[in-house]
Design a protein around this motif. Structure first.
Motif, mmCIF file in Angstrom:
data_model
loop_
_atom_site.group_PDB
_atom_site.id
_atom_site.type_symbol
_atom_site.label_atom_id
_atom_site.label_comp_id
_atom_site.label_asym_id
_atom_site.label_seq_id
_atom_site.Cartn_x
_atom_site.Cartn_y
_atom_site.Cartn_z
ATOM 1 N N GLN A 25 0.839 -1.069 0.044
ATOM 2 C CA GLN A 25 0.097 0.038 0.094
ATOM 3 C C GLN A 25 0.879 1.234 -0.095
ATOM 4 O O GLN A 25 0.837 2.239 -0.771
ATOM 5 N N LEU A 26 2.055 1.304 0.840
ATOM 6 C CA LEU A 26 2.996 2.294 0.850
ATOM 7 C C LEU A 26 3.520 2.516 -0.477
ATOM 8 O O LEU A 26 3.869 3.653 -0.889
ATOM 9 N N ALA A 27 3.925 1.535 -1.233
ATOM 10 C CA ALA A 27 4.500 1.531 -2.604
ATOM 11 C C ALA A 27 3.676 1.916 -3.573
ATOM 12 O O ALA A 27 4.142 2.907 -4.239
ATOM 13 N N ARG A 28 2.290 1.734 -3.441
ATOM 14 C CA ARG A 28 1.264 2.526 -4.466
ATOM 15 C C ARG A 28 1.241 3.925 -3.923
ATOM 16 O O ARG A 28 1.024 4.682 -4.902
ATOM 17 N N LEU A 29 1.120 4.354 -2.540
ATOM 18 C CA LEU A 29 1.026 5.682 -2.319
ATOM 19 C C LEU A 29 2.145 6.659 -2.687
ATOM 20 O O LEU A 29 2.163 7.839 -2.876
ATOM 21 N N THR A 30 3.404 5.799 -2.506
ATOM 22 C CA THR A 30 4.660 6.952 -2.762
ATOM 23 C C THR A 30 5.440 6.441 -3.961
ATOM 24 O O THR A 30 6.349 7.342 -4.192
ATOM 25 N N ARG A 31 4.974 5.532 -4.564
ATOM 26 C CA ARG A 31 5.903 5.169 -5.728
ATOM 27 C C ARG A 31 7.336 4.675 -5.605
ATOM 28 O O ARG A 31 8.126 4.694 -6.204
ATOM 29 N N ILE A 32 7.425 4.299 -4.185
ATOM 30 C CA ILE A 32 8.701 3.740 -3.730
ATOM 31 C C ILE A 32 8.624 2.199 -3.577
ATOM 32 O O ILE A 32 7.357 1.676 -3.001
ATOM 33 N N PRO A 33 9.377 1.283 -3.984
ATOM 34 C CA PRO A 33 9.170 -0.057 -3.996
ATOM 35 C C PRO A 33 8.809 -0.676 -2.506
ATOM 36 O O PRO A 33 9.348 -0.092 -1.607
#
Length: 245
Positions: free
Chosen positions: A201-209
């Motif tokens: 979810q954090l990856a989708r929010l921040t575009r960080i893997p």
């Protein structure tokens, strides 16, 4: 007023730390509980309570609308919030879960090492009571009542030295137990079994893997374990060192 003052004095009363060997034994028992699969399966629900409580607290602090918490018999859980699906509030809420047990463990280690065992136990009861108001399924209610009942029994009936050993063991358990779910998370992600995990979810929010966020969780958990472990043993180590100097 006199009754409230007496209660407050009881809460802030300090207890002497147990011997260093007993602190070590409590840590070893916690390590066995976390490392041994059958005991971990039985105790992991306690970590889930802290995990979901972390999500809930973060949601409240970031002014997201908290809809409720569910705890499941497979030791999983979910915290339901409403608000902007992106932005800092959602990011903080998503990030809070996996680090919450370790951070709670550090707090428990600080209070325990300072001798505030009674304050720790009653603080846990207060947090469980607040969380109980947010539970939205029967298993979750039963789980919190059982845990709260056990904590109350220890705080009310157990001798002070027993309370101290249990508090040390609980702090160790939270800090050690905060590490294992992160390792399990990465294992599930590697096998493609956790597409909606907090890290993803954090990856989708921040575009960080998502792997980066798992690493962040892991570093925080290890730092908490190192610092919390130091807090738990520092007073007992300092005494013999003082005699040697």
């Amino acid at each position: 007023m006199a009754a409230l003052e007496a209660l407050w004095n009881q809460l802030i009363a300090t207890q002497a730390a147990p011997p260093l060997w007993l602190i070590g034994v409590s840590g070893l028992v916690a390590l066995v509980v976390v490392g041994y699969r059958p005991s971990w399966h039985l105790s992991r629900g306690l970590i889930t309570i802290a995990h979901e409580g972390g999500h809930a607290l973060a949601a409240v602090l970031t002014r997201r609308k908290l809809r409720g918490i569910r705890l499941h018999s497979d030791t999983s859980g979910v915290t339901l919030t409403r608000g902007n699906p992106t932005g800092p509030g959602m990011m903080i809420t998503a990030a809070a879960g996996y680090v919450a047990p370790s951070l709670v463990g550090v707090g428990a280690a600080w209070l325990t090492s300072a001798g505030y065992v009674t304050l720790l136990l009653w603080g846990v009861l207060a947090l469980l009571a607040c969380m109980l108001l947010l539970i939205r399924n029967a298993f979750g209610v039963v789980s919190l009542l059982v845990v709260g009942g056990a904590v109350f029994a220890v705080s009310w009936f157990a001798p002070a030295d027993v309370q101290g050993v249990i508090a040390y063991g609980a702090a160790w358990f939270l800090m050690l137990g905060g590490v294992r779910p992160i390792l399990e998370l990465q294992g599930k992600r590697r096998r493609g079994r956790a597409p909606d995990s907090d890290a993803d979810q954090l990856a989708r929010l921040t575009r960080i893997p998502g792997g980066f966020w798992v690493l962040v969780f892991f570093v925080i958990a290890l730092a908490a374990l190192g610092y919390g472990g130091y807090l738990l043993v520092r007073s007992e180590i300092a005494l013999p060192l003082a005699f040697l100097s």
